[in-house]
Design a protein around this motif. Structure first.
Motif, PDB file in Angstrom:
ATOM      1  N   LEU A 109      14.201  32.496   9.556  1.00  0.00           N
ATOM      2  CA  LEU A 109      14.524  31.277   8.812  1.00  0.00           C
ATOM      3  C   LEU A 109      14.681  30.092   9.754  1.00  0.00           C
ATOM      4  N   SER A 110      15.258  30.358  10.923  1.00  0.00           N
ATOM      5  CA  SER A 110      15.549  29.286  11.877  1.00  0.00           C
ATOM      6  C   SER A 110      14.340  28.899  12.716  1.00  0.00           C
ATOM      7  N   THR A 111      13.314  29.730  12.709  1.00  0.00           N
ATOM      8  CA  THR A 111      12.124  29.453  13.529  1.00  0.00           C
ATOM      9  C   THR A 111      10.892  29.238  12.656  1.00  0.00           C
ATOM     10  N   ASP A 112      10.331  30.325  12.106  1.00  0.00           N
ATOM     11  CA  ASP A 112       9.088  30.238  11.339  1.00  0.00           C
ATOM     12  C   ASP A 112       9.237  29.332  10.121  1.00  0.00           C
ATOM     13  N   LEU A 113      10.265  29.591   9.300  1.00  0.00           N
ATOM     14  CA  LEU A 113      10.422  28.789   8.087  1.00  0.00           C
ATOM     15  C   LEU A 113      10.777  27.357   8.432  1.00  0.00           C
ATOM     16  N   ARG A 114      11.661  27.154   9.400  1.00  0.00           N
ATOM     17  CA  ARG A 114      12.056  25.796   9.777  1.00  0.00           C
ATOM     18  C   ARG A 114      10.841  24.992  10.254  1.00  0.00           C
ATOM     19  N   ALA A 115      10.000  25.612  11.071  1.00  0.00           N
ATOM     20  CA  ALA A 115       8.815  24.921  11.580  1.00  0.00           C
ATOM     21  C   ALA A 115       7.865  24.558  10.446  1.00  0.00           C
ATOM     22  N   LEU A 116       7.695  25.467   9.490  1.00  0.00           N
ATOM     23  CA  LEU A 116       6.790  25.209   8.371  1.00  0.00           C
ATOM     24  C   LEU A 116       7.340  24.098   7.471  1.00  0.00           C
ATOM     25  N   VAL A 117       8.649  24.100   7.250  1.00  0.00           N
ATOM     26  CA  VAL A 117       9.260  23.043   6.446  1.00  0.00           C
ATOM     27  C   VAL A 117       9.158  21.700   7.167  1.00  0.00           C
ATOM     28  N   ASP A 118       9.325  21.703   8.488  1.00  0.00           N
ATOM     29  CA  ASP A 118       9.154  20.471   9.262  1.00  0.00           C
ATOM     30  C   ASP A 118       7.743  19.912   9.065  1.00  0.00           C
ATOM     31  N   GLU A 119       6.743  20.786   9.127  1.00  0.00           N
ATOM     32  CA  GLU A 119       5.358  20.353   8.947  1.00  0.00           C
ATOM     33  C   GLU A 119       5.137  19.801   7.537  1.00  0.00           C
TER      34      GLU A 119
END
Length: 212
Positions: free
Chosen positions: A125-135
């Motif tokens: 959640l803190s890496t993959d999902l966070r990065a995708l939400v940032d994009e």
């Protein structure tokens, strides 16, 4: 010559059977309430046979979550920054609603893990999902800056889509009790389309909802 250690057809079938059974058990009971015995029974295997494929309940759950996260994030990755903004967002809403209809167990499994503090998912959640939400936020912000959709808070927009679509799966019993005999999904898509279309269609003087 080295032995071929690739899984046999039977081994692949048994692993798939265990994962399918585990999905049922975990989605009903959560990680804490589920047991290896319950999963073995649901899979039609003995407990020792199940443990041959997965050494622990944690190992089964971790594999399930890994597969689920990839599936769950796929529609978000498909949003095309070059596409028509309203069409892209409404297509995402439609895909998420369809997933709730087709994959209610997966949705409840994910929800149960989050409610329990996401101990086995917090890194993702803190890496993959966070990065995708940032994009995704960058895409939404660019569309808003160009006046192609109304300005709203990008992350709250995503949260609302997740909430309004996954509700039909996570609270399936309540939805069915309140909607029967009507099919809950019969009008859900049209309702959500109207809701987001009205919210996101630009006006001559768009309300700056995200900056309030």
């Amino acid at each position: 010559m080295p032995r071929d250690r690739s899984p046999t057809r039977i081994q692949k079938r048994n692993r798939a059977t265990i994962i399918e059974a585990a999905l049922d058990v975990f989605s009903q009971h959560g990680f804490r309430g589920a047991t290896v015995d319950q999963i073995a029974t649901a899979a039609g295997l003995s407990k020792p046979n199940l443990l041959y494929y997965f050494p622990s309940k944690e190992a089964i759950f971790t594999e399930l979550l890994s597969e689920l996260l990839d599936t769950w994030l796929a529609p978000l990755r498909e949003i095309d920054p070059q596409g028509e903004p309203l069409d892209e967002i409404l297509a995402y809403v439609t895909r998420k609603l369809q997933m709730s209809q087709d994959m209610p167990r997966e949705s409840r499994l994910f929800a149960n893990e989050i409610v329990q503090g996401a101990p086995r998912m917090i890194d993702a959640l803190s890496t993959d999902l966070r990065a995708l939400v940032d994009e995704t936020e960058t895409i939404f912000a660019a569309w808003m800056d160009a006046g192609r959709i109304a300005r709203v808070h990008p992350r709250h927009l995503l949260f609302s889509i997740w909430s309004l679509t996954q509700h039909y799966a996570d609270f399936e019993v309540q939805v069915q009790a309140l909607m029967t005999p009507e099919d809950p999904f019969a009008e859900a898509g049209a309702f959500l389309d109207t809701l987001y279309r009205r919210m996101l269609t630009p006006t001559t003087s768009p309300a700056i909802l995200g900056d309030a």
